[in-house]
Design a protein around this motif. Structure first.
Motif, PDB file in Angstrom:
ATOM      1  N   ILE A  22       0.729  -1.112  -0.111  1.00  0.00           N
ATOM      2  CA  ILE A  22       0.080   0.002  -0.119  1.00  0.00           C
ATOM      3  C   ILE A  22       0.889   1.160   0.030  1.00  0.00           C
ATOM      4  O   ILE A  22       1.500   1.456   0.860  1.00  0.00           O
ATOM      5  CB  ILE A  22      -0.875  -0.112   1.071  1.00  0.00           C
ATOM      6  CG1 ILE A  22      -1.868  -1.343   1.256  1.00  0.00           C
ATOM      7  CG2 ILE A  22      -1.628   1.191   1.234  1.00  0.00           C
ATOM      8  CD1 ILE A  22      -2.628  -1.290   2.510  1.00  0.00           C
ATOM      9  N   SER A  23       1.145   1.843  -1.075  1.00  0.00           N
ATOM     10  CA  SER A  23       2.006   3.060  -1.109  1.00  0.00           C
ATOM     11  C   SER A  23       1.778   3.936  -2.339  1.00  0.00           C
ATOM     12  O   SER A  23       0.721   3.825  -3.108  1.00  0.00           O
ATOM     13  CB  SER A  23       3.336   2.362  -1.676  1.00  0.00           C
ATOM     14  OG  SER A  23       3.264   1.678  -2.699  1.00  0.00           O
ATOM     15  N   SER A  24       2.549   4.893  -2.373  1.00  0.00           N
ATOM     16  CA  SER A  24       2.465   5.839  -3.538  1.00  0.00           C
ATOM     17  C   SER A  24       3.548   5.977  -4.355  1.00  0.00           C
ATOM     18  O   SER A  24       4.282   7.040  -4.619  1.00  0.00           O
ATOM     19  CB  SER A  24       2.164   7.245  -2.842  1.00  0.00           C
ATOM     20  OG  SER A  24       3.307   7.650  -2.138  1.00  0.00           O
ATOM     21  N   ASN A  25       4.058   4.764  -4.747  1.00  0.00           N
ATOM     22  CA  ASN A  25       5.366   4.619  -5.587  1.00  0.00           C
ATOM     23  C   ASN A  25       5.165   4.868  -6.995  1.00  0.00           C
ATOM     24  O   ASN A  25       6.021   4.697  -7.687  1.00  0.00           O
ATOM     25  CB  ASN A  25       6.100   3.182  -5.268  1.00  0.00           C
ATOM     26  CG  ASN A  25       6.549   3.237  -3.826  1.00  0.00           C
ATOM     27  OD1 ASN A  25       6.863   4.308  -3.301  1.00  0.00           O
ATOM     28  ND2 ASN A  25       6.645   1.957  -3.207  1.00  0.00           N
ATOM     29  N   GLY A  26       3.847   5.365  -7.495  1.00  0.00           N
ATOM     30  CA  GLY A  26       3.773   5.527  -8.887  1.00  0.00           C
ATOM     31  C   GLY A  26       3.141   4.287  -9.525  1.00  0.00           C
ATOM     32  O   GLY A  26       2.935   3.178  -8.835  1.00  0.00           O
ATOM     33  N   VAL A  27       3.101   4.243 -10.975  1.00  0.00           N
ATOM     34  CA  VAL A  27       2.671   3.076 -11.892  1.00  0.00           C
ATOM     35  C   VAL A  27       3.584   2.040 -11.549  1.00  0.00           C
ATOM     36  O   VAL A  27       4.874   2.002 -11.237  1.00  0.00           O
ATOM     37  CB  VAL A  27       2.560   3.643 -13.189  1.00  0.00           C
ATOM     38  CG1 VAL A  27       1.596   4.657 -13.221  1.00  0.00           C
ATOM     39  CG2 VAL A  27       3.826   3.948 -13.741  1.00  0.00           C
ATOM     40  N   ILE A  28       2.861   0.889 -11.417  1.00  0.00           N
ATOM     41  CA  ILE A  28       3.644  -0.496 -11.875  1.00  0.00           C
ATOM     42  C   ILE A  28       4.457  -0.474 -13.294  1.00  0.00           C
ATOM     43  O   ILE A  28       3.801  -0.397 -14.170  1.00  0.00           O
ATOM     44  CB  ILE A  28       2.873  -1.864 -11.738  1.00  0.00           C
ATOM     45  CG1 ILE A  28       2.468  -1.675 -10.227  1.00  0.00           C
ATOM     46  CG2 ILE A  28       3.395  -3.055 -11.957  1.00  0.00           C
ATOM     47  CD1 ILE A  28       1.323  -2.614  -9.965  1.00  0.00           C
ATOM     48  N   ASP A  29       5.734  -0.600 -13.104  1.00  0.00           N
ATOM     49  CA  ASP A  29       6.496  -0.515 -14.533  1.00  0.00           C
ATOM     50  C   ASP A  29       6.522  -1.999 -15.002  1.00  0.00           C
ATOM     51  O   ASP A  29       7.037  -3.046 -14.157  1.00  0.00           O
ATOM     52  CB  ASP A  29       7.837  -0.203 -14.225  1.00  0.00           C
ATOM     53  CG  ASP A  29       8.941  -0.295 -15.391  1.00  0.00           C
ATOM     54  OD1 ASP A  29       8.224  -0.043 -16.527  1.00  0.00           O
ATOM     55  OD2 ASP A  29      10.014   0.037 -15.080  1.00  0.00           O
ATOM     56  N   ILE A  30       6.160  -2.322 -16.412  1.00  0.00           N
ATOM     57  CA  ILE A  30       5.936  -3.555 -16.930  1.00  0.00           C
ATOM     58  C   ILE A  30       5.987  -3.360 -18.609  1.00  0.00           C
ATOM     59  O   ILE A  30       5.622  -2.265 -18.724  1.00  0.00           O
ATOM     60  CB  ILE A  30       4.732  -4.183 -16.625  1.00  0.00           C
ATOM     61  CG1 ILE A  30       4.641  -5.773 -16.828  1.00  0.00           C
ATOM     62  CG2 ILE A  30       3.265  -3.546 -17.239  1.00  0.00           C
ATOM     63  CD1 ILE A  30       3.354  -6.642 -16.265  1.00  0.00           C
ATOM     64  N   ALA A  31       6.693  -4.201 -18.788  1.00  0.00           N
ATOM     65  CA  ALA A  31       6.707  -4.155 -20.425  1.00  0.00           C
ATOM     66  C   ALA A  31       5.310  -4.184 -21.169  1.00  0.00           C
ATOM     67  O   ALA A  31       4.437  -4.805 -20.688  1.00  0.00           O
ATOM     68  CB  ALA A  31       7.438  -5.277 -20.917  1.00  0.00           C
ATOM     69  N   PRO A  32       5.186  -3.219 -22.195  1.00  0.00           N
ATOM     70  CA  PRO A  32       3.958  -3.018 -22.820  1.00  0.00           C
ATOM     71  C   PRO A  32       3.497  -4.559 -23.280  1.00  0.00           C
ATOM     72  O   PRO A  32       4.150  -5.400 -23.851  1.00  0.00           O
ATOM     73  CB  PRO A  32       4.136  -2.071 -24.070  1.00  0.00           C
ATOM     74  CG  PRO A  32       5.317  -1.376 -23.471  1.00  0.00           C
ATOM     75  CD  PRO A  32       6.271  -2.236 -22.667  1.00  0.00           C
TER      76      PRO A  32
END
Length: 319
Positions: free
Chosen positions: A100-110
């Protein structure tokens, strides 16, 4: 219908969540918020409950996403993203940590994914997790970019690899775990020894690993050279193992004419030597099945085995 949110709005929401005011329940709906190129959350997809988990299929991801929950009774909200220590981009086809955080979007390959939120009950894994599998390719062989050797003091040694095989010359800790996320003892990311009592590596030996099995059992290294040893971790399906040095050297040394007096007793191997001498028993594939000072070890399945004592080697057939 599209709903637009900025990253900043969730920072404020997240600060409320972390204060402990909000207590999530399994009944709360869970959504995927998809980000666009401008950093806005543009599309909202409601996930489908599946037991304790949630799933959404054929999700087109171009610029990352977060998980979002809203209590229908209290109206409080929760945003789940990946913690700062997590491996990024997210590892496709494997569980990834959430907090539960405000670390921004989950980075994943398109790509287009079937996305699962793995259980609101995280008592067995230490963290909430999610898995993203390419739609239409559920059995795709994808492996983490690195594995981590971690000791009880949270020191970590990263070993990069390709195709599920990872090799490096490292100072091997006397006690450690193998994980693909740099976090100690989170069971969802750990490969433990396949056998709880078969967890000790000697020089030139290999032991089997198994994903999320015996994760509370540390691997141990009883070799003579901890300062600079070749370590190989194999995560390929059916070959999961860790080795130190060259596990085939015990087998190869038989041709040099060394002898050790051994005999069998049922499925047991009896070794005629002093109790204090260290012994190692290997299968025909080089897998170390025993390392210790015992004189009668086993029982083992039928097959050819090699016994190494103080640099000498014998082979024995268990029937």
């Amino acid at each position: 219908m599209k709903k637009f949110y900025t990253l900043f709005s969730f920072i404020a929401v997240s600060s409320v969540m972390c204060s402990g005011i909000y207590a999530q329940t399994d009944a709360d709906p869970l959504y995927i918020l998809l980000a666009d190129e401008s950093g806005m959350y543009a599309d909202t997809l409601k996930m489908t409950p599946q037991g304790a988990d949630f799933k959404a299929e054929s999700v087109v991801v171009n610029h990352g996403f977060v998980f979002y929950a809203r209590s229908e009774t209290t109206q409080f909200e929760t945003v789940y993203s990946m913690p700062a220590w997590a491996v990024t981009p997210a590892v496709i086809s494997w569980q990834n940590p959430l907090s539960i955080s405000s670390n921004g979007v989950i980075d994943i390959a398109p790509g287009t994914y079937d996305i699962s939120f793995i259980s609101r009950d995280n008592s067995d894994v230490g963290y909430h997790t999610f898995k993203a599998v390419r739609s239409g390719s559920p059995d795709e062989a994808v492996y983490p970019p690195s594995v981590f050797i971690m000791d009880g003091g949270f020191e970590k040694i990263e070993i990069p690899g390709t195709g599920g095989v990872y090799e490096a010359e490292i100072a091997v800790p006397s006690s450690f775990i193998v994980t693909y996320e740099p976090y100690y003892r989170a069971a969802a990311f750990v490969f433990g020894p396949a056998g709880a009592t078969e967890n000790t590596l000697a020089d030139d030996s290999r032991i089997k690993l198994s994903y999320m099995v015996n994760t509370g059992v540390n691997l141990r290294y009883a070799g003579t050279d901890r300062s600079n040893s070749k370590v190989t971790v194999d995560l390929r399906a059916g070959s999961e193992s860790i080795s130190v040095g060259d596990p085939t050297s015990a087998i190869d040394s038989v041709v040099a004419g060394h002898k050790v007096e051994v005999m069998t007793d049922g499925g047991y191997i009896c070794i005629d030597t002093t109790d204090s001498e260290h012994k190692a028993v290997y299968s025909s594939t080089g897998l170390c099945v025993y390392s210790g000072t015992g004189n009668k070890v086993g029982p083992y399945a039928s097959g050819l085995y090699f016994v190494k004592v103080a640099g000498t080697v014998a082979k024995v057939m268990v029937r």
